[in-house]
Design an enzyme around this catalytic site. Structure first.
Site, PDB file in Angstrom:
ATOM      1  N   ASN A  42      38.791  43.016  38.109  1.00 53.08           N
ATOM      2  CA  ASN A  42      38.364  43.998  39.104  1.00 53.08           C
ATOM      3  C   ASN A  42      37.576  45.125  38.436  1.00 53.08           C
ATOM      4  O   ASN A  42      37.849  45.501  37.293  1.00 53.08           O
ATOM      5  CB  ASN A  42      39.542  44.533  39.930  1.00 53.08           C
ATOM      6  CG  ASN A  42      40.663  45.144  39.137  1.00 53.08           C
ATOM      7  OD1 ASN A  42      40.951  44.720  38.009  1.00 53.08           O
ATOM      8  ND2 ASN A  42      41.321  46.136  39.692  1.00 53.08           N
ATOM      9  N   GLU A  44      36.181  48.924  39.426  1.00 54.73           N
ATOM     10  CA  GLU A  44      36.235  49.997  40.418  1.00 54.73           C
ATOM     11  C   GLU A  44      35.079  50.974  40.248  1.00 54.73           C
ATOM     12  O   GLU A  44      34.313  50.894  39.280  1.00 54.73           O
ATOM     13  CB  GLU A  44      37.592  50.718  40.297  1.00 54.73           C
ATOM     14  CG  GLU A  44      38.735  49.758  40.596  1.00 54.73           C
ATOM     15  CD  GLU A  44      40.112  50.399  40.589  1.00 54.73           C
ATOM     16  OE1 GLU A  44      40.254  51.547  40.108  1.00 54.73           O
ATOM     17  OE2 GLU A  44      41.044  49.725  41.066  1.00 54.73           O
ATOM     18  N   CYS A  53      36.950  43.101  43.715  1.00 57.23           N
ATOM     19  CA  CYS A  53      38.153  42.387  43.260  1.00 57.23           C
ATOM     20  C   CYS A  53      37.831  41.388  42.143  1.00 57.23           C
ATOM     21  O   CYS A  53      36.716  40.856  42.065  1.00 57.23           O
ATOM     22  CB  CYS A  53      38.754  41.591  44.409  1.00 57.23           C
ATOM     23  SG  CYS A  53      39.464  42.576  45.727  1.00 57.23           S
ATOM     24  N   GLU A  55      38.935  38.317  41.899  1.00 59.89           N
ATOM     25  CA  GLU A  55      38.684  36.967  42.423  1.00 59.89           C
ATOM     26  C   GLU A  55      37.217  36.795  42.790  1.00 59.89           C
ATOM     27  O   GLU A  55      36.587  35.787  42.474  1.00 59.89           O
ATOM     28  CB  GLU A  55      39.543  36.706  43.683  1.00 59.89           C
ATOM     29  CG  GLU A  55      41.030  36.711  43.453  1.00 59.89           C
ATOM     30  CD  GLU A  55      41.660  38.081  43.645  1.00 59.89           C
ATOM     31  OE1 GLU A  55      41.030  39.104  43.275  1.00 59.89           O
ATOM     32  OE2 GLU A  55      42.789  38.133  44.157  1.00 59.89           O
ATOM     33  N   CYS A  89      38.994  38.198  49.761  1.00 55.74           N
ATOM     34  CA  CYS A  89      38.856  37.168  48.720  1.00 55.74           C
ATOM     35  C   CYS A  89      39.243  35.792  49.242  1.00 55.74           C
ATOM     36  O   CYS A  89      38.641  34.786  48.855  1.00 55.74           O
ATOM     37  CB  CYS A  89      39.672  37.536  47.489  1.00 55.74           C
ATOM     38  SG  CYS A  89      38.948  38.947  46.612  1.00 55.74           S
TER      39      CYS A  89
HETATM   40  N1  THU Z   1      42.211  43.865  43.767  1.00 52.63           N
HETATM   41  C1  THU Z   1      41.839  42.673  43.240  1.00 52.63           C
HETATM   42  O1  THU Z   1      41.180  42.624  42.182  1.00 52.63           O
HETATM   43  N2  THU Z   1      42.199  41.532  43.894  1.00 52.63           N
HETATM   44  C2  THU Z   1      42.916  41.494  45.058  1.00 52.63           C
HETATM   45  O2  THU Z   1      43.140  40.419  45.607  1.00 52.63           O
HETATM   46  C3  THU Z   1      43.427  42.738  45.641  1.00 52.63           C
HETATM   47  C4  THU Z   1      42.969  43.990  45.010  1.00 52.63           C
HETATM   48  C5  THU Z   1      41.812  45.099  43.084  1.00 52.63           C
HETATM   49  C6  THU Z   1      40.817  45.945  43.824  1.00 52.63           C
HETATM   50  C7  THU Z   1      41.105  47.332  43.276  1.00 52.63           C
HETATM   51  O3  THU Z   1      40.390  47.486  42.063  1.00 52.63           O
HETATM   52  C8  THU Z   1      42.590  47.288  42.952  1.00 52.63           C
HETATM   53  O4  THU Z   1      42.939  45.913  42.886  1.00 52.63           O
HETATM   54  C9  THU Z   1      43.476  48.006  43.950  1.00 52.63           C
HETATM   55  O5  THU Z   1      43.229  47.571  45.228  1.00 52.63           O
END
Ligand code: THU
Length: 129
Positions: A42, A44, A53, A55, A89
């Site tokens: 992920n 941000e 995300c 995925e 996702c």
């Molecule tokens: N996140 C993912 O990478 N995958 C998911 O399926 C759910 C959320 C990440 C997005 C963000 O950077 C952090 O987790 C909190 O939501």
């Protein structure tokens, strides 16, 4: 059967997560029908809605490398609680496979499920290739 090797790769890639806002570090590793592995973490942003995300980063990496068929995906979260992939996702996964095995987990546990199980009645305009 849980693909432990794929899960280990997902766990490694979670170390690259850029998650200074949530501190929720996620890694994903997917296996294609041709046997290649693509990874994502992920990423941000200060403008929170721009975050992506793990995925979807793995899926976009696969497509960017010329492949479109997923057979398995492993997702690791650096957390004591277990989490399944978010709805967005799941929908993006559905574009690239009908029968995708999903392994999600943390340092203590790995759970096996499938896209069919966690995204029934899927919206599709095209059958996955
Ligand atoms: N996140 C993912 O990478 N995958 C998911 O399926 C759910 C959320 C990440 C997005 C963000 O950077 C952090 O987790 C909190 O939501």
């Amino acid at each position: 059967m849980i693909n432990e090797k794929l899960f280990d790769i997902a766990k490694q890639v979670a170390k690259n997560a850029y998650a200074p806002y949530s501190n929720f570090r996620v890694g994903a590793a997917l296996l294609t029908d041709s046997g290649n592995i693509y990874k994502g973490c992920n990423v941000e942003n200060a403008s929170y809605g721009l975050s992506m995300c793990a995925e979807r980063n793995a899926i976009f990496n696969m497509v960017s490398n010329g492949e479109q068929k997923i057979s398995e995906i492993a997702i690791y979260v650096d957390s004591e609680k277990l989490f399944q992939p978010c709805g967005a996702c799941r929908q993006v996964l559905a574009e690239f496979g009908q029968d995708i095995a999903i392994y999600y987990g943390n340092d203590d546990k790995i759970v096996e499920t499938s896209l069919k199980e966690i995204l029934p009645h899927t919206f599709r305009l095209n059958e996955p290739r």
